[in-house]
Enzyme design. Structure first.
Site, short mmCIF file in Angstrom:
data_model
loop_
_atom_site.label_atom_id
_atom_site.label_comp_id
_atom_site.label_asym_id
_atom_site.label_seq_id
_atom_site.Cartn_x
_atom_site.Cartn_y
_atom_site.Cartn_z
CB THR A 36 -0.75 0.14 1.15
OG1 THR A 36 -0.24 -0.12 2.28
CG2 THR A 36 -2.00 -1.27 1.18
CB THR A 69 1.39 5.38 3.91
OG1 THR A 69 0.69 6.55 3.32
CG2 THR A 69 2.40 5.97 4.96
CB CYS A 70 2.79 0.31 4.01
SG CYS A 70 1.36 0.62 4.78
CB SER A 71 4.94 0.42 -0.59
OG SER A 71 4.50 -0.83 -0.41
CG LEU A 116 9.49 -2.05 4.60
CD1 LEU A 116 9.99 -2.98 5.73
CD2 LEU A 116 8.78 -3.35 3.70
#
Length: 157
Positions: A45, A47-49, A53
């Site tokens: 997703t 923001t996550c990517s 992370l």
């Protein structure tokens, strides 16, 4: 919801390795170790990517220098997805663990229902766990990314 000074509840998370699927107990993951655990609503997703992370990947050596034994990323995804996401993000030093049925996330009280986005997912958070006990916990407000980033957690170590 789990809070500072609480013990991580018993459970299992899954990791896909070149040797196959591993079910890792929370006892194995957290006992006698200083661990940074962060969770995301979903692998791949935005923001996550793009931010969450990657911040832990690029700051891995800073965490090690502050005495962190391991960094764990958890999402309510299966271990196959978590493995593929980790490879795509060069997250070789981060344990990319799946919580496919959200059992671990629910045991922490950090689950949320995203309805059509994906159903039950994890809230975005980061915590420091010392020998199985939570010493610091930052849970994001819905839709925010301000307190669970790598820099915020480095600042409390």
């Amino acid at each position: 919801m789990i809070k500072v000074n609480d013990k991580i509840p018993a459970g299992e998370l899954q990791q896909l390795t070149s040797d196959g699927m591993n079910n890792l107990s929370t006892d194995y993951l957290f006992s006698d170790k200083k661990v940074v655990l962060f969770a995301v609503p979903g692998a791949f997703t935005p923001t996550c990517s793009e931010a969450h992370l990657p911040g832990y990947v690029v700051n891995y050596d800073k965490f090690k220098a502050k005495g962190v034994d391991r960094i764990i990323c958890v999402a309510v995804n299966d271990a196959f997805v978590m493995s593929a996401w980790g490879k795509s993000q060069n997250a070789d030093n981060i344990l990319m663990l799946g919580d496919g049925d959200a059992a671990f996330t629910k045991s922490l009280g950090l689950d949320m229902d995203t309805a059509s986005f994906g159903g039950i997912r994890s809230q975005r958070y980061a915590m420091v766990v010392d020998n199985g006990v939570v010493t610091h916990l930052n849970v994001e407000a819905p839709g925010k990314f301000e307190v669970s980033d790598a820099e915020s957690i480095l600042a409390v170590l």
